[in-house]
Design an enzyme around this catalytic site. Structure first.
Site, short mmCIF file in Angstrom:
data_model
loop_
_atom_site.label_atom_id
_atom_site.label_comp_id
_atom_site.label_asym_id
_atom_site.label_seq_id
_atom_site.Cartn_x
_atom_site.Cartn_y
_atom_site.Cartn_z
N GLU A 103 0.70 -1.43 0.00
CA GLU A 103 0.08 -0.07 -0.22
C GLU A 103 0.81 0.84 0.15
OE1 GLU A 103 -3.69 0.73 2.18
OE2 GLU A 103 -2.92 -1.38 2.71
N GLU B 289 -2.54 -8.75 10.36
CA GLU B 289 -3.26 -9.28 10.29
C GLU B 289 -2.72 -10.52 11.01
OE1 GLU B 289 -7.39 -8.96 8.26
OE2 GLU B 289 -5.78 -9.20 6.87
#
Length: 464
Positions: free
Chosen positions: A58, A336
């Site tokens: 990202e 995560e």
């Protein structure tokens, strides 16, 4: 190339912003050193002109990640020039994007974007992510004594707080935000109400505004923010405190309440006991915290006489645990922490280099070594020394190069006593907050426990 390359055929180079390393930590437990090193590698690899959420995928400065990791980063890297740029990046996004589709808040020229720097600019900041508008300048002021960043950003910070007060705060509570992002498992496992984390961060921002207003000589503004903080605290306790159980419903809620003082004054010990039950009984001795709860979890346990629970959590194996997080893919922390994703799915969906879960690493300086800034005299002109002598740990040492010189905190067990060597830089002073001990000596002389005042110089403190 004549054949398939092996891992040893490659050489990796770390490329990052040129910010000096100013902090170190080591202790007698190699596992804790591993946690520290993995967290620092994650932060370091994401210092790319701004704090990216990952340096390869990202490449965005998500503002929630930024303020969650700001203190851990500041203990270890000189970000005195980095944070002013981050604040300027935030200012460039004011009012230019629409709110999140699920947000009830209006588009407003006083609100930044969720991402302030990076490949994309998704939506206006929600209350919990936008807290970086206040908390980033506050961290720079706290660690470096930089009133310049406060003065430069004061109108923007006041505008953001006014926007929240006018549109988000309802009866002392902010109902919306992203919440305690990325707990173990996935975001479907978030167990803390969004209203709790958003309101707690608003309260934290109010206290930050009070402190910075005083630094600028704005006593009237400081009093206004202090009064608003008291109103929010009362509403928070009324809404979220489970009086029968003693805690705030979840590990994150209770850890944040203890960190920020958002509990009934006479019930701190009961709230801490409640946090232990949430960990040891409800979660079978595991942590369940995400981006906001993991940051203070271990420090508040240690500060409240529950260091044995911290030691237990740090030695756990399997899912979820810090060992699982840092050894399954052992170079950096993940966003995560999936348990049952197939290997191929993990690599497709996970960056494996995400600083949001490195915020807890502040614990190594602020708790295991006890070095903490004092808002009354920012920049470590005066600072707090409040160490936790973790059960099972034989020694710990940390250094932090403050604007006034290097602060050192080195302790070790020696038979039945603890010997703690401390350096206070020239022109500085420190307040020592000790756990109860049978006797304390400072530089061979008996001293009153649990509070000791130190002037500049090298000191030896013995806990007998």
């Amino acid at each position: 190339m004549s054949g398939k390359p092996e891992a040893g055929d490659f050489t990796g180079w770390l490329v990052r912003s040129d910010v000096p390393r100013i902090g170190t930590f080591a202790c007698s437990d190699p596992l804790l050193n591993h946690y520290y090193e993995v967290s620092l590698r994650t932060i370091e690899g994401n210092l790319q002109g701004y704090l990216t959420d990952c340096p390869h995928r990202e490449k965005c400065q998500w503002t929630g990640d930024l303020h969650a990791v700001a203190e851990a980063a500041s203990y270890n890297f000189d970000l005195s020039k980095f944070f002013p740029k981050a604040a300027r990046d935030l200012r460039t996004t004011l009012g230019i994007v629409h709110p999140h589709p699920q947000s009830s808040l209006p588009r407003d020229p006083r609100a930044p974007a969720n991402v302030a720097g990076g490949r994309r600019l998704p939506h206006q900041a929600r209350p919990d992510w936008g807290a970086a508008t206040v908390l980033v300048p506050h961290t720079a002021w706290l660690f470096y004594g930089d009133t310049g960043i406060v003065r430069e950003n004061w109108p923007v910070m006041e505008g953001w707080m006014a926007f929240l007060r006018e549109h988000a705060v309802k009866e002392g509570i902010i109902e919306e935000g992203y919440g305690d992002w990325c707990p173990p498992g996935s975001n479907s496992e978030i167990d803390t109400p969004v209203a709790l984390t958003s309101t707690a961060l608003y309260y934290k921002s109010l206290h930050a505004m009070r402190d910075m207003a005083n630094a600028l000589g704005k006593s009237g503004s400081a009093e206004t923010y202090a009064r608003e903080a008291e109103r929010i605290k009362a509403a928070f306790i009324d809404r979220f405190h489970n009086r029968q159980a003693g805690h705030f419903g979840t590990q994150t809620g209770t850890a944040m309440a203890l960190q920020l003082g958002l509990y009934p004054e006479a019930r701190r010990a009961r709230v801490a006991d409640g946090l232990v039950r949430l960990i040891m009984e409800k979660a079978d001795g595991r942590y369940t915290t995400g981006i906001f709860g993991h940051r203070p979890l271990y420090t508040v346990l240690n500060d409240n006489g529950k260091a044995d629970v911290t030691a237990h959590l740090w030695q756990q194996t399997g899912f979820p645990s810090l060992r699982f997080l840092t050894e399954k893919h052992g170079l950096t922390t993940w966003p995560e922490v999936p348990y049952d994703w197939p290997e191929g799915e993990r690599y497709r969906r996970n960056s494996f280099n995400h600083p949001m879960h490195s915020g807890f690493a502040a614990v190594f300086h602020e708790s295991l070594s006890g070095i903490r800034p004092d808002p009354a005299q920012p920049g470590f002109r005066h600072f707090i020394l409040q160490p936790c002598f973790l059960p099972g740990l034989e020694w710990a040492r940390a250094d932090h190069r403050s604007p006034f010189g290097t602060i050192s905190s080195h302790w070790k067990r020696d038979g039945g006593r603890i010997v703690w060597n401390v350096t206070v830089p020239d022109g500085c002073s420190a307040s020592v907050r000790l756990p109860q001990a049978s006797a304390v000596r400072v530089n061979v002389q008996p001293a009153p426990a649990p509070f000791v005042e130190l002037t500049a110089g090298d000191h030896t403190i013995e806990l007998l």
